[in-house]
Design a protein around this motif. Structure first.
Motif, short mmCIF file in Angstrom:
data_model
loop_
_atom_site.label_atom_id
_atom_site.label_comp_id
_atom_site.label_asym_id
_atom_site.label_seq_id
_atom_site.Cartn_x
_atom_site.Cartn_y
_atom_site.Cartn_z
N THR A 601 44.62 37.78 35.91
CA THR A 601 45.82 38.52 36.32
C THR A 601 46.31 39.42 35.20
O THR A 601 46.67 40.59 35.42
CB THR A 601 46.92 37.54 36.75
N VAL A 602 46.36 38.89 33.97
CA VAL A 602 46.77 39.71 32.82
C VAL A 602 45.81 40.88 32.65
O VAL A 602 46.24 42.02 32.42
CB VAL A 602 46.80 38.85 31.54
N ALA A 603 44.51 40.63 32.78
CA ALA A 603 43.52 41.70 32.65
C ALA A 603 43.74 42.77 33.72
O ALA A 603 43.61 43.98 33.44
CB ALA A 603 42.12 41.13 32.75
N GLU A 604 44.10 42.35 34.93
CA GLU A 604 44.32 43.32 36.00
C GLU A 604 45.56 44.16 35.74
O GLU A 604 45.55 45.38 35.97
CB GLU A 604 44.45 42.59 37.34
N VAL A 605 46.64 43.54 35.28
CA VAL A 605 47.87 44.30 34.97
C VAL A 605 47.58 45.36 33.91
O VAL A 605 47.95 46.54 34.07
CB VAL A 605 48.98 43.35 34.49
#
Length: 772
Positions: A601-605
């Protein structure tokens, strides 16, 4: 050719004419060389050539032209045509355009080098987002975290650090290719454990009682502490913040000449020691309080105490091996002792204390001291750390842009750590390598980013962001002209529930747009933004944190003048970073066994934010936000108008400078809205003005060596707007403690820094006005 000329001339009713040879002759009157083009009858070419061969200047009278009116007409038509073309080229960039939420589709034309000759595709933002999500869907971040965190001895410059360096380099080479990966080397001063252990003893009363930290705790220390020994009465100061010391002063608790004991948290170790030194304490003990950390009572926490960033022996300049500077030291190095102890050792000390009741602080301590209740024993600290020079490496990889490769977004992650460092550096390193793989794959699949992406693996993070700061200092003169934004991956996953961010307000709106596209790991039915804003009026109040000083975000922002931000997920309970229990097992516990999902999720943001930055025509940096930031500070300063007026000063010029900044930002917004942003040169001109806003808030009036954190809003020192407000507060309550000439200078320098930022944002010098 002669026949053709005759035919054309006959068409216009004229005799055939031709251009003759021309001579380059030098006049004797000092006029320099000139070219004479001469018309002649075709049959006279040979005669004229002979006449010019001797170097003499020959003048031949032009034949009579009977069709001069026709020539004049053609000249007028040509003049009108040229005027039209000049006008069109000059003003075609200033035509109105319709505003749109996302840029036009990206037309991709592949050449032979792309091995896709003849194919053309168009990619919208939704296409790029899906490409990113599809690539992230095959990630295996947990295995990368495990590989990084299970390496032995991962301290800066250690053999373990070098091993991880090689692993990261090989991963980037495999993903990005040999010509897109490089590293730089620095030789930096570190302070490490000496041969003699650090000690804390109780002395006096006829016996010496050594505090035994235990085998798990014996090697924990505070780098950059002063060395030697000091003895004094013990004083408890909660977290060691300025407010905590003010509370002690209000209760008449004497700190001068004491050993202060504080609990970890709220501010970093360096700030705690600095605050204690200002109160003239002689030493500081730092421990993890059981009410803050669910941690084995035998463990202590690692943390440096240098109130600064980078190598403390090369403040303001890089520590490259070929650079020879005279011996110097950072002004942020403490002059008092500091040491880290376990909760078990701290409870032993705190249980003996007397003095003022401090139960209001809700900690394990009940009394403030100074000293103990039943005896006159004092605490003796002995710190035997030694300084050494170590070699460290930063590793870089790049995905190059196709239109503006000299403008880039930087994504960085700390590589070193004290202990396993699963959250400290393992998560960030894993996400860094994953994003490098994802964007490389997207380019292979047809994405052609306008701007470049640099992936940076920093060493020296646990000693004060050394790797990132030294790199910034080494390229200080150019990086603010090149880097659009910086994203830090340090400590990006400390839980799965609360999304948090800190950094430049120019990036807040971009992050809002990004988290509006991504589902919350703890509430998949909501986006991160929807979850963050529920129950609050201002979403930033819910997720915005104070910016830690010992982070690469602070280095890029306050030292480099580059928009920077850090973000991630946390829990309501504190994660035990910088300890031996920062393991993959602990991290899984804090994320409720959803580590892979949360890290993805952090990588996607960050990936979505990066796509916008490297692909949108206009850089999505909110240059108007600083007008609101300035309003808060100028309003506070304006509250002290009477104090300033009594001393012959006014806030008029400061308010005027802020007004100029607002007008410059609004004018730039209007220019962009009425311009064709498909015009590459015009778009680049606007983007250059936008990306330099941050840098223009670095005060040019302070010494970079003694005050490297020059940012007017985020820096440290009296030159900042926050520093000026503090001086004015003190001026009101105790004017004898204020050097008003210094305050006058700081106010003037701040005014002109804001005015300079306004002028730069306004564009050309003829568009600026300093007509106060």
């Amino acid at each position: 050719m002669d026949r053709a000329r005759v035919a054309i001339s006959s068409l216009f009713g004229a005799e055939a004419r031709s251009y003759t040879r021309f001579s380059l002759t030098r006049r004797t009157d000092g006029d320099g060389s000139r070219v004479e083009m001469k018309l002649a009858e075709a049959e006279n070419d040979e005669e004229m050539g002979d006449g010019m061969a001797d170097g003499m200047e020959t003048r031949i009278e032009k034949p009579q032209n009977n069709y001069r009116p026709l020539g004049y007409l053609m000249a007028v038509i040509l003049f009108v045509l040229i005027g039209f073309l000049v006008g069109y080229l000059a003003f075609r960039g200033q035509t109105p355009r319709k505003s749109r939420p996302f840029p036009d589709p990206i037309s991709l034309e592949y050449n032979d080098d792309d091995e896709m000759t003849g194919t053309v595709s168009s990619l919208y933002f939704s296409d790029l987002k899906k490409m990113l999500q599809d690539n992230l869907g095959s990630s295996d971040l947990v295995s990368k975290i495990r590989k990084v965190s299970e390496a032995d001895q991962r301290e800066t410059g250690s053999t373990g650090d070098l091993t991880i360096t090689q692993i990261i380099r090989q991963e980037l080479l495999k993903t990005l290719g040999q010509h897109n990966v490089w590293f730089d080397t620095h030789y930096v001063s570190l302070q490490v454990n000496g041969k003699s252990p650090n000690r804390v003893l109780l002395v006096g009363g006829g016996i010496d009682d050594k505090l035994v930290p235990g085998p798990r705790n014996s090697q924990v220390y505070c780098p950059y502490s002063a060395t030697g020994n000091f003895t004094g009465k013990l004083v408890y100061a909660n977290y060691g913040t300025e407010d905590d010391f003010e509370f002690l002063s209000s209760r008449n608790v004497t700190v001068n000449g004491s050993v202060v004991i504080v609990r970890a948290g709220k501010i970093n170790f360096a700030e705690k020691v600095s605050n204690a030194e200002k109160m003239k304490a002689g030493g500081v003990l730092i421990y993890p309080d059981p009410k803050d950390y669910d941690l084995n009572e035998d463990f202590a926490m690692f943390g440096h105490v240098h109130l600064g960033l980078g190598d403390p022996r090369t403040p303001g300049f890089p520590s490259f091996n070929h650079t020879q500077f005279p011996p110097t030291k950072s002004s942020g190095l403490p002059g008092i002792l500091a040491h880290s102890i376990s909760a078990k050792a701290a409870m032993y000390l705190l249980g003996k204390m007397r003095g003022t009741d401090v139960s209001i602080w809700d900690s394990s301590a009940l009394k403030s001291g100074p000293g103990f209740a039943n005896d006159d024993r004092q605490v003796m600290m002995e710190v035997n750390n030694v300084e050494t020079v170590r070699e460290l490496h930063n590793v870089f990889g790049v995905v190059k842009g196709f239109e503006e490769p000299d403008h880039y977004v930087v994504i960085g992650a700390q590589r070193d750590s004290y202990g396993p460092g699963a959250a400290e550096s393992g998560v960030g390193t894993a996400i860094l390598l994953e994003l490098a793989r994802d964007f490389s794959k997207m380019v292979e699949d047809g994405f052609r980013p306008k701007r470049s992406i640099i992936f940076a693996s920093w060493s020296g993070g646990s000693f004060g962001t050394i790797g990132a700061t030294e790199w910034l200092e080494g390229y200080m003169s150019v990086l603010h002209l090149k880097i659009c934004a910086y994203f830090s991956l340090d400590r990006a996953v400390l839980g799965d529930d609360n999304f948090r961010m800190f950094g430049s307000s120019m990036l807040h709106n971009l992050i809002r747009e990004s988290i509006s596209e991504v589902k919350s790991p703890s509430s998949p039915e909501q986006t991160i933004y929807e979850r963050a804003k529920s129950g609050v009026t201002d979403w930033t109040e819910a997720i915005l944190q104070p910016m830690p000083m010992d982070t690469s975000v602070y280095a890029f922002l306050a030292v480099g003048g580059i928009p920077a931000i850090g973000l991630g997920f946390t829990e309501d309970t504190n994660y035990p970073c910088s300890t031996e229990v920062d393991t993959l097992e602990t991290l899984n516990k804090f994320t409720n066994n959803k580590l892979e999902f949360v890290a993805r999720t952090v990588a996607e943001v960050i990936g979505i934010a990066v796509i916008k930055l490297i692909n949108d025509h206009q850089l999505p940096l909110d240059y108007q936000q600083y007008a609101n930031e300035l309003l808060r500070y100028t309003t506070q300063i304006h509250n002290y108008t009477s104090e300033l007026k009594d001393r012959g000063l006014t806030t008029q010029w400061l308010l005027s400078a802020r007004g100029d900044l607002i007008r410059a930002a609004n004018n730039l917004k209007t220019e962009i809205e009425t311009s064709d942003m498909n015009n590459v040169l015009l778009c680049r001109t606007y983007n250059n003005r936008i990306m330099r806003v941050e840098y223009n808030f670095l005060s040019p009036y302070v010494n970079i060596k003694s005050c490297p954190y020059r940012h007017l809003l985020y820096g440290k020192g009296n030159h900042t707007l926050a520093g000026i407000v503090e001086q004015l507060k003190l001026l009101r309550v105790n004017p004898n403690l204020v050097d008003f000439n210094m305050t006058r200078n700081d106010l003037a320098f701040a005014t002109w820094t804001i005015q300079g930022a306004a002028n730069a944002l306004g564009g050309e010098v003829w568009a600026s006005s300093n007509g106060f």
